[in-house]
Design an enzyme around this catalytic site. Sequence first.
Site, short mmCIF file in Angstrom:
data_model
loop_
_atom_site.label_atom_id
_atom_site.label_comp_id
_atom_site.label_asym_id
_atom_site.label_seq_id
_atom_site.Cartn_x
_atom_site.Cartn_y
_atom_site.Cartn_z
N TYR A 174 81.70 23.94 -67.22
CA TYR A 174 82.88 23.80 -68.05
C TYR A 174 83.36 22.37 -67.93
O TYR A 174 83.61 21.89 -66.81
CB TYR A 174 84.00 24.74 -67.60
CG TYR A 174 83.56 26.15 -67.22
CD1 TYR A 174 82.99 26.99 -68.17
CD2 TYR A 174 83.71 26.62 -65.92
CE1 TYR A 174 82.59 28.28 -67.82
CE2 TYR A 174 83.32 27.90 -65.56
CZ TYR A 174 82.74 28.73 -66.51
OH TYR A 174 82.35 30.00 -66.16
N ARG A 175 83.53 21.68 -69.06
CA ARG A 175 83.94 20.28 -69.00
C ARG A 175 85.32 20.13 -68.37
O ARG A 175 86.14 21.06 -68.42
CB ARG A 175 83.97 19.70 -70.41
CG ARG A 175 85.14 20.22 -71.22
CD ARG A 175 85.25 19.52 -72.55
NE ARG A 175 86.45 19.94 -73.25
CZ ARG A 175 86.46 20.45 -74.48
NH1 ARG A 175 85.34 20.62 -75.16
NH2 ARG A 175 87.62 20.75 -75.04
N GLU A 231 74.63 32.77 -60.48
CA GLU A 231 73.75 31.78 -61.08
C GLU A 231 72.88 31.07 -60.04
O GLU A 231 71.72 30.73 -60.33
CB GLU A 231 74.58 30.74 -61.86
CG GLU A 231 75.08 31.21 -63.22
CD GLU A 231 76.33 32.09 -63.20
OE1 GLU A 231 76.85 32.38 -62.10
OE2 GLU A 231 76.78 32.49 -64.28
N ASP A 280 83.00 17.51 -79.60
CA ASP A 280 82.26 18.63 -78.99
C ASP A 280 80.88 18.84 -79.60
O ASP A 280 80.51 18.20 -80.57
CB ASP A 280 83.11 19.90 -79.09
CG ASP A 280 83.05 20.69 -77.80
OD1 ASP A 280 81.94 20.95 -77.32
OD2 ASP A 280 84.12 21.04 -77.29
#
Length: 499
Positions: A174-175, A231, A280
């Site tokens: 997530y940026r 993950e 984006d």
Amino acid sequence: MAIARDLREWIALLEREGELVRVTAEVDPRLEVTEIVDRTVKAGGPALLFEHPKGAQHPLLINQFGTERRMCLAFGVESLDDIGAAVGEILELQPPEGLAAKVRGLRTLKSIADARPKVVRRGACQEVVLTGDDVDLTRLPVQTAWPGDAGPFITLPAVITRDPRNGQRNVGMYRMQVLGPRSTAMHWQLHKDGRADYLFSEGRMEVAVALGLDPVSAYSASAPLPKHIDEFMVAGFLRGEAVELVKGVTIDLEVPADAEIVLEGYIEKTELTQEGPFGDHTGYYTPAEEFPVFNVTAITMRKDAIYPSIVVGKPPQEDAWLGKATERIFLPAVRMTVPEIVDYDLPVAGAFHNLAIVSIKKAFPGHARKVMHAIWGLGMLSLTKGVVIVDEHVDVHDYNAVMFYVGANVDPKRDIVITEGPLDHLDHAPTLQFIGGKIGIDATAKGPLEGAREWPPEIEMDAETKELVDRRWEEYGLETVVPAANGRIRQSSRRLLRR
Ligand SMILES: Cc1cc2nc3c(=O)[nH]c(=O)nc-3n(C[C@H](O)[C@H](O)[C@H](O)COP(=O)(O)O)c2cc1C
Ligand SMILES: [Mn+2]
């Protein structure tokens, strides 16, 4: 093929393979890096290590994932399809049937057990520890990528959280907009696991951010895995070697021992900030919106830490290959749920959520519609705005072929499905944010029970004539003409990306 264990091994591998260029000139992480990388990505060029980013104390690595070859090098495979089978096994361990299958099942179970992250006592990521007032994010060459961006954004982080209900780890990419020396925004979107962990938390939640990982671990943060799956476990499974973690210095979370840089900190449930605008992967600026603030309590680093970055923007950009990897890796998992799917393609120009092309083994009237609704009900694919269904013999990666069947096989009045459902957080087109229209196009051959007249046969040369012409080709004296059998004009996803 060797798989890199950390970012430095990965850089060395890229260098050995002629896949990395060091840039010694001083370059500005504000806009200048973006323009260089944009040109490099579009030319299919190498990874870039900017050794002297202006105004920063660390080098900047970018475009490490920017071609199919580098993506394959990252995973140590010949083709991205080779990775999918393994992920399928983790996602759904089928009860084994015969003895051979049982043994295989046990082996899979064992390699999954071995893939679980291992906690170790020391990690290179803590060679340097900065806490309190020494925490200063402006040391890092964080890019301001596009002219309309609200500021610098960390774009390639692995954000680590825990589900407060059961302690399960999540890792998401997530940026993070840098707000000051010790704070950033945390842009986890509506449908994401990190955001769910945040929503389940009360008061303060601890968060760790790893920057500069081995390529498989970095990729795993972007993979659309079910929430209960760690993950880093998947990364360990794909690497064939568990990810090693160490305890954070100021927080009770484990962080990757081999990371270049780790940001430790916390998010207060009610502390929000305006995040954005940000150029984006949709090709547009996403407008400012409220997101939580991440307060940094420590920066831990390797000596001479390398900062990783990625530029997103109007496609194709570097993230195209992270997305293509996901498309290939998750095909077997998609087929476990919807076995009639033969293949699918998410065109890069469709920004991954705008369009899916799906080929199916059609077996009954309305089958294409069933599959459309399956896509709209499947994990992150549920956000797909348009779905095109073609028959099994159509190559979904050949966009000219797909366009041919959409044109030739569709009666818009009969074969278009318009419905509605959840849409991508960042999609600016729908009237309302998060929800809106969906379009399905049934480009399969239709039968009488679907209201079609008798469907005509498709034109195809017979095999004997093809063989005859193959055999006699030299005799015709047409060497300058590419033989039609291999010379089809293809405008496939692969071709587009290599442009
Ligand atoms: C370069 C890059 C940047 C991304 N930025 C964001 C972001 O800012 N916010 C977000 O919610 N997802 C972002 N994503 C997508 C998520 O990483 C992806 O949906 C992932 O599956 C999230 O993990 P989760 O399923 O554990 O939430 C980005 C992906 C990539 C490749
Ligand atoms: Mn997740």
